[in-house]
Design an enzyme around this catalytic site. Sequence first.
Site, PDB file in Angstrom:
ATOM      1  CG  ASN A  36      49.082 -54.227  71.880  1.00  0.00           C
ATOM      2  OD1 ASN A  36      47.948 -54.038  71.457  1.00  0.00           O
ATOM      3  ND2 ASN A  36      49.313 -54.838  73.027  1.00  0.00           N
TER       4      ASN A  36
ATOM      5  NE  ARG B   1      43.047 -56.058  79.728  1.00  0.00           N
ATOM      6  CZ  ARG B   1      44.093 -55.469  79.161  1.00  0.00           C
ATOM      7  NH1 ARG B   1      43.979 -54.981  77.940  1.00  0.00           N
ATOM      8  NH2 ARG B   1      45.247 -55.362  79.793  1.00  0.00           N
TER       9      ARG B   1
ATOM     10  CG  HIS C 225      46.165 -57.966  76.353  1.00  0.00           C
ATOM     11  ND1 HIS C 225      47.205 -57.743  77.227  1.00  0.00           N
ATOM     12  CD2 HIS C 225      45.209 -58.581  77.087  1.00  0.00           C
ATOM     13  CE1 HIS C 225      46.890 -58.196  78.431  1.00  0.00           C
ATOM     14  NE2 HIS C 225      45.682 -58.706  78.368  1.00  0.00           N
TER      15      HIS C 225
ATOM     16  CG  HIS D  71      49.107 -45.799  75.033  1.00  0.00           C
ATOM     17  ND1 HIS D  71      47.741 -45.592  74.910  1.00  0.00           N
ATOM     18  CD2 HIS D  71      49.615 -44.662  75.582  1.00  0.00           C
ATOM     19  CE1 HIS D  71      47.447 -44.393  75.379  1.00  0.00           C
ATOM     20  NE2 HIS D  71      48.555 -43.812  75.791  1.00  0.00           N
TER      21      HIS D  71
ATOM     22  CD  GLU E 171      50.181 -58.299  75.344  1.00  0.00           C
ATOM     23  OE1 GLU E 171      51.398 -58.569  75.276  1.00  0.00           O
ATOM     24  OE2 GLU E 171      49.745 -57.171  75.625  1.00  0.00           O
TER      25      GLU E 171
ATOM     26  CG  HIS F 183      53.226 -51.548  80.470  1.00  0.00           C
ATOM     27  ND1 HIS F 183      51.991 -52.131  80.279  1.00  0.00           N
ATOM     28  CD2 HIS F 183      52.989 -50.418  81.158  1.00  0.00           C
ATOM     29  CE1 HIS F 183      51.059 -51.400  80.866  1.00  0.00           C
ATOM     30  NE2 HIS F 183      51.647 -50.340  81.399  1.00  0.00           N
TER      31      HIS F 183
ATOM     32  NE  ARG G 250      30.376 -41.953  64.873  1.00  0.00           N
ATOM     33  CZ  ARG G 250      30.757 -40.866  64.177  1.00  0.00           C
ATOM     34  NH1 ARG G 250      31.973 -40.356  64.358  1.00  0.00           N
ATOM     35  NH2 ARG G 250      29.928 -40.296  63.335  1.00  0.00           N
TER      36      ARG G 250
END
Length: 239
Positions: free
Chosen positions: A7, A45, A43, A214, A70, A190, A18
Amino acid sequence: MTKLSVNINKIATLRNARGGNMPDVLLCARKCESFGAEGITVHPRPDERHIRYSDVHELKPILTTEFNIEGNPIPSFRRLVCEIVPTQVTLVPDATDAITSNAGWNTIGNRKFLTEVCSQFKALGIRTSIFVDPDPKMVEGAAECGCDRVELYTEQYARTFLSDRQQAIEPYLKAAEKARECGLGLNAGHDLNLDNLNWFIRTIPWTDEVSIGHAIICDAIYMGLEATIKAYLQQIHKI
């Protein structure tokens, strides 16, 4: 064999902080693939605080591995997916102001809506996955919506792994067994990381794909992106 989909949202977060094009999201995606990643996940948004809709359009023609988009299937997201036609779409019920995904679908209460969305995407040949908590009832409900896979929301597993790995994995094993019983493919994602990933795959070896972002970007700060991706692949393949 379980595939690793990287991801790249956090790469876009850093760029957007920045302005300009550093780091280059497209270059990072290609680098992830060249280092062994078997898929790229984004993902987008509505507020585009990390991956932008324009990024998704630019990524599609350059990727050589599976492309997984996703998100919450609001109208703009559904239009985007239908325009891009990725390998896979993962339906996630996150609110527009959510920092990160924090729950799976109630596949029973939302059956009519999810069935409609799955039908729309599958008509285009897009593999459709529904993000669910590790609850066999929610997995069974997802199957009744007509999806191809479920993605197990692994935050609870990651949070309790260090204190009791067997207890942490137990509900996921039950949900995974229900997915297999229902004829569904199985994804997970996750908070999976280098500490807890191998135990998950060893216990549930029929996991088709893990989506990790992450933790990979955090580890890459210390280890470098290539070494990090190779380390995750080693954990996946070390059965």
